[in-house]
Design a protein around this motif. Sequence first.
Motif, PDB file in Angstrom:
ATOM      1  N   GLY A  19       0.779  -1.229   0.000  1.00 21.96           N
ATOM      2  CA  GLY A  19       0.000   0.000   0.000  1.00 21.96           C
ATOM      3  C   GLY A  19       0.811   1.281   0.000  1.00 21.96           C
ATOM      4  N   TYR A  20       2.147   1.188  -0.018  1.00 22.90           N
ATOM      5  CA  TYR A  20       2.979   2.387  -0.093  1.00 22.90           C
ATOM      6  C   TYR A  20       2.625   3.168  -1.351  1.00 22.90           C
ATOM      7  N   GLU A  21       2.506   4.479  -1.223  1.00 21.12           N
ATOM      8  CA  GLU A  21       2.172   5.317  -2.371  1.00 21.12           C
ATOM      9  C   GLU A  21       3.384   6.123  -2.806  1.00 21.12           C
ATOM     10  N   TYR A  22       3.775   5.945  -4.067  1.00 19.53           N
ATOM     11  CA  TYR A  22       4.853   6.740  -4.639  1.00 19.53           C
ATOM     12  C   TYR A  22       4.243   8.032  -5.168  1.00 19.53           C
ATOM     13  N   ASP A  23       4.689   9.150  -4.624  1.00 14.60           N
ATOM     14  CA  ASP A  23       4.224  10.465  -5.036  1.00 14.60           C
ATOM     15  C   ASP A  23       5.362  11.151  -5.790  1.00 14.60           C
ATOM     16  N   PRO A  24       5.189  11.381  -7.100  1.00 12.13           N
ATOM     17  CA  PRO A  24       6.269  12.000  -7.879  1.00 12.13           C
ATOM     18  C   PRO A  24       6.718  13.354  -7.342  1.00 12.13           C
ATOM     19  N   ALA A  25       5.823  14.091  -6.707  1.00 16.81           N
ATOM     20  CA  ALA A  25       6.192  15.392  -6.156  1.00 16.81           C
ATOM     21  C   ALA A  25       7.229  15.245  -5.045  1.00 16.81           C
ATOM     22  N   GLU A  26       7.204  14.117  -4.344  1.00 20.01           N
ATOM     23  CA  GLU A  26       8.142  13.858  -3.248  1.00 20.01           C
ATOM     24  C   GLU A  26       9.313  12.985  -3.679  1.00 20.01           C
ATOM     25  N   GLY A  27       9.096  12.097  -4.643  1.00 23.05           N
ATOM     26  CA  GLY A  27      10.132  11.151  -5.046  1.00 23.05           C
ATOM     27  C   GLY A  27      10.435  10.177  -3.913  1.00 23.05           C
ATOM     28  N   PRO A  66       9.215  -5.238  -6.227  1.00 24.50           N
ATOM     29  CA  PRO A  66       9.754  -4.610  -7.425  1.00 24.50           C
ATOM     30  C   PRO A  66       8.802  -3.566  -8.004  1.00 24.50           C
ATOM     31  N   LYS A  67       9.341  -2.705  -8.837  1.00 24.13           N
ATOM     32  CA  LYS A  67       8.561  -1.634  -9.481  1.00 24.13           C
ATOM     33  C   LYS A  67       7.340  -2.193 -10.212  1.00 24.13           C
ATOM     34  N   SER A  68       7.456  -3.415 -10.721  1.00 22.30           N
ATOM     35  CA  SER A  68       6.355  -4.034 -11.477  1.00 22.30           C
ATOM     36  C   SER A  68       5.119  -4.308 -10.631  1.00 22.30           C
ATOM     37  N   GLU A  69       5.265  -4.252  -9.302  1.00 21.22           N
ATOM     38  CA  GLU A  69       4.123  -4.489  -8.415  1.00 21.22           C
ATOM     39  C   GLU A  69       3.328  -3.214  -8.120  1.00 21.22           C
ATOM     40  N   PHE A  70       3.691  -2.105  -8.749  1.00 19.59           N
ATOM     41  CA  PHE A  70       2.988  -0.845  -8.554  1.00 19.59           C
ATOM     42  C   PHE A  70       1.952  -0.646  -9.635  1.00 19.59           C
ATOM     43  N   GLU A  71       0.855   0.003  -9.268  1.00 17.84           N
ATOM     44  CA  GLU A  71      -0.178   0.357 -10.237  1.00 17.84           C
ATOM     45  C   GLU A  71      -0.647   1.783  -9.973  1.00 17.84           C
ATOM     46  N   PRO A  72      -1.249   2.433 -10.977  1.00 13.03           N
ATOM     47  CA  PRO A  72      -1.717   3.815 -10.772  1.00 13.03           C
ATOM     48  C   PRO A  72      -2.669   3.903  -9.596  1.00 13.03           C
ATOM     49  N   ALA A  73      -2.513   4.963  -8.792  1.00  8.64           N
ATOM     50  CA  ALA A  73      -3.360   5.146  -7.619  1.00  8.64           C
ATOM     51  C   ALA A  73      -4.697   5.751  -8.013  1.00  8.64           C
TER      52      ALA A  73
END
Length: 52
Positions: free
Chosen positions: A10-18, A45-52
């Motif tokens: 459930g970690y959220e990658y926010d591009p504004a924060e990096g 891995p990065k492949s386990e991320f999807e758009p929020a």
Amino acid sequence: MQKYVCTICGYEYDPAEGDPDNGVAAGTKFEDVASDWVCPVCGAPKSEFEPA
């Protein structure tokens, strides 16, 4: 910019924060994050991320 969420923890990658602790500068789009980058919380891995 689009946020992405780890489907494992459930970690959220926010591009504004990096992810500066792991070498990803603020303002970095998810698409531009290195392919070997992993979730800083669970190590997925990065492949386990999807758009929020």
